[in-house]
Scaffold this motif. Structure first.
Motif, PDB file in Angstrom:
ATOM      1  N   ARG A  39       0.842  -1.207   0.000  1.00  0.00           N
ATOM      2  CA  ARG A  39       0.000   0.000   0.000  1.00  0.00           C
ATOM      3  C   ARG A  39       0.867   1.244   0.000  1.00  0.00           C
ATOM      4  NH1 ARG A  39      -4.102   1.142   4.272  1.00  0.00           N
ATOM      5  NH2 ARG A  39      -2.764  -0.027   5.681  1.00  0.00           N
ATOM      6  N   GLN A  42       1.404   3.565  -2.929  1.00  0.00           N
ATOM      7  CA  GLN A  42       0.407   4.572  -3.326  1.00  0.00           C
ATOM      8  C   GLN A  42       0.642   5.921  -2.648  1.00  0.00           C
ATOM      9  OE1 GLN A  42      -3.719   3.179  -3.099  1.00  0.00           O
ATOM     10  NE2 GLN A  42      -2.930   1.125  -2.865  1.00  0.00           N
ATOM     11  N   ARG A 115     -12.021   0.266  -2.715  1.00  0.00           N
ATOM     12  CA  ARG A 115     -12.089   1.535  -3.463  1.00  0.00           C
ATOM     13  C   ARG A 115     -13.513   1.863  -3.887  1.00  0.00           C
ATOM     14  NH1 ARG A 115      -7.477   1.400  -8.161  1.00  0.00           N
ATOM     15  NH2 ARG A 115      -5.665   1.277  -6.818  1.00  0.00           N
ATOM     16  N   ASP A 120      -8.713   3.087 -12.718  1.00  0.00           N
ATOM     17  CA  ASP A 120      -7.351   3.091 -12.163  1.00  0.00           C
ATOM     18  C   ASP A 120      -6.592   4.385 -12.447  1.00  0.00           C
ATOM     19  OD1 ASP A 120      -7.786   0.633 -11.125  1.00  0.00           O
ATOM     20  OD2 ASP A 120      -6.602  -0.460 -12.629  1.00  0.00           O
ATOM     21  N   ALA A 124      -5.274   6.948  -9.588  1.00  0.00           N
ATOM     22  CA  ALA A 124      -3.846   7.250  -9.367  1.00  0.00           C
ATOM     23  C   ALA A 124      -3.609   8.765  -9.414  1.00  0.00           C
ATOM     24  CB  ALA A 124      -3.002   6.545 -10.424  1.00  0.00           C
ATOM     25  N   LEU A 127      -5.007  10.441  -6.296  1.00  0.00           N
ATOM     26  CA  LEU A 127      -4.123  10.170  -5.147  1.00  0.00           C
ATOM     27  C   LEU A 127      -2.907  11.086  -5.192  1.00  0.00           C
ATOM     28  CD1 LEU A 127      -3.660   6.298  -4.696  1.00  0.00           C
ATOM     29  CD2 LEU A 127      -4.749   7.874  -3.107  1.00  0.00           C
ATOM     30  N   SER A 128      -2.301  11.175  -6.375  1.00  0.00           N
ATOM     31  CA  SER A 128      -1.056  11.950  -6.486  1.00  0.00           C
ATOM     32  C   SER A 128      -1.302  13.434  -6.208  1.00  0.00           C
ATOM     33  CB  SER A 128      -0.400  11.745  -7.854  1.00  0.00           C
ATOM     34  OG  SER A 128      -1.174  12.398  -8.833  1.00  0.00           O
TER      35      SER A 128
END
Ligand SMILES: Cc1cc2nc3c(=O)[nH]c(=O)nc-3n(C[C@H](O)[C@H](O)[C@H](O)COP(=O)(O)OP(=O)(O)OC[C@H]3O[C@@H](n4cnc5c(N)ncnc54)[C@H](O)[C@@H]3O)c2cc1C
Length: 270
Positions: A39, A42, A115, A120, A124, A127-128
């Protein structure tokens, strides 16, 4: 690889690698079998890790921890263990064409967060950008004063809202399914001034000011969104060995963190 290890660590996330560093420094022969799905991969930039005042990415942290474990003699094998047994000397484990024999195993296989329905690539990116987050204990500080949405429909999600209220007075719970919250939970959220928005939360989109989603009352947008949908616990290997687990898959332990498995070491020496 020695024929017989002192310890096979299964899982090469922060927990497994920490164990490997300690065990190798006790002059024990150690291998880490890792499925490489930590994890921590991430984490764009963790700000709560002591010793890294400017933060560190999860990937960077794992690279350092792997190097430290290897420096003291741990071997790291990228593989997914799918079979494990007790044998005469301890344990045997196999997966992805690798086989291990060890006096002991340390299972550090982590969990996977459930989730919301986000593809996806968007997941991503969100998250970033810090628009999507999973761990208010780790990064609630970063959303201080922000307009925050929590996704979920149960007591756990309500608890997450309550915790986030200590960082910001703008917290909303967007239900992840149709229907209402149980009355007692709704009342508690009303008391602490958490807005409840009907679900299901879906059709997520990044906007200039945050992450938006559709809800029962139209589109809503938040500067940060925390899914609170629970986790899948990776306790299959422990279960194969006979450990008892809860309904959620958490391994049952006593007040000394011992599983219900017999202490084989003691049995062998007695
Ligand atoms: C988006 C996000 C941000 C976060 N931010 C922070 C933060 O800022 N600070 C913080 O302290 N924490 C943060 N966390 C939490 C942190 O990532 C976890 O607490 C940590 O990674 C848990 O470590 P672990 O070693 O227990 O499990 P994991 O890191 O999940 O590692 C488990 C490993 O076991 C492997 N594995 C599983 N099954 C098998 C098998 N059968 N065979 C071989 N290998 C297997 C997996 O592939 C994985 O590599 C964040 C988490 C997320 C998702």
């Amino acid at each position: 690889m020695p024929e017989q290890l002192d310890c096979l660590v299964i899982g090469g996330g922060p927990a497994g690698l920490t164990a490997a560093i300690y065990l190798a420094r006790f002059h024990l022969t150690v291998a880490v079998a890792d499925g490489r799905q930590s994890r921590a991969l991430q984490i764009a930039c963790s700000q709560n890790h002591a010793g890294f005042p400017n933060g560190i990415s999860g990937r960077g942290l794992l690279t350092r921890m792997r190097a430290q474990a290897v420096r003291y003699g741990s071997q790291i094998v990228d593989c997914q263990i799918d079979e494990i047994d007790r044998d005469r000397v301890g344990f045997s484990a196999r997966g992805d064409g690798h086989a291990f024999s060890a006096r002991s195993v340390l299972i550090a296989t982590g969990v996977t967060n459930c989730r919301p329905p986000i593809d996806d690539a968007l997941h991503a990116e969100a998250l970033s950008l810090g628009r999507l987050r999973y761990c208010p204990v780790c990064d609630g500080y970063e959303v201080t004063g922000q307009d925050v949405g929590v996704i979920g429909s149960d007591a756990r999600a309500a608890k997450e809202c309550e915790f986030l209220r200590s960082f910001t007075d703008r917290v909303s719970l967007v239900l992840n399914e149709r229907g209402d919250l149980p009355g007692a939970i709704a009342a508690r959220l009303a008391t602490i001034r958490v807005r409840v928005i009907g679900g299901p939360a879906q059709d997520f989109q990044l906007e200039a000011g945050g992450l938006s989603m559709s809800s029962a009352t139209g589109r809503v947008c938040f500067e940060a969104v925390y899914p609170a949908l629970g986790s899948v616990v990776h306790s299959e290997l422990a279960t194969l060995l006979g450990a008892a687990v809860t309904q959620d898959g958490c391994i049952k332990v006593d007040s000394h963190q011992r599983t219900a498995l017999p202490d084989y070491m003691q049995q062998e020496t007695s």
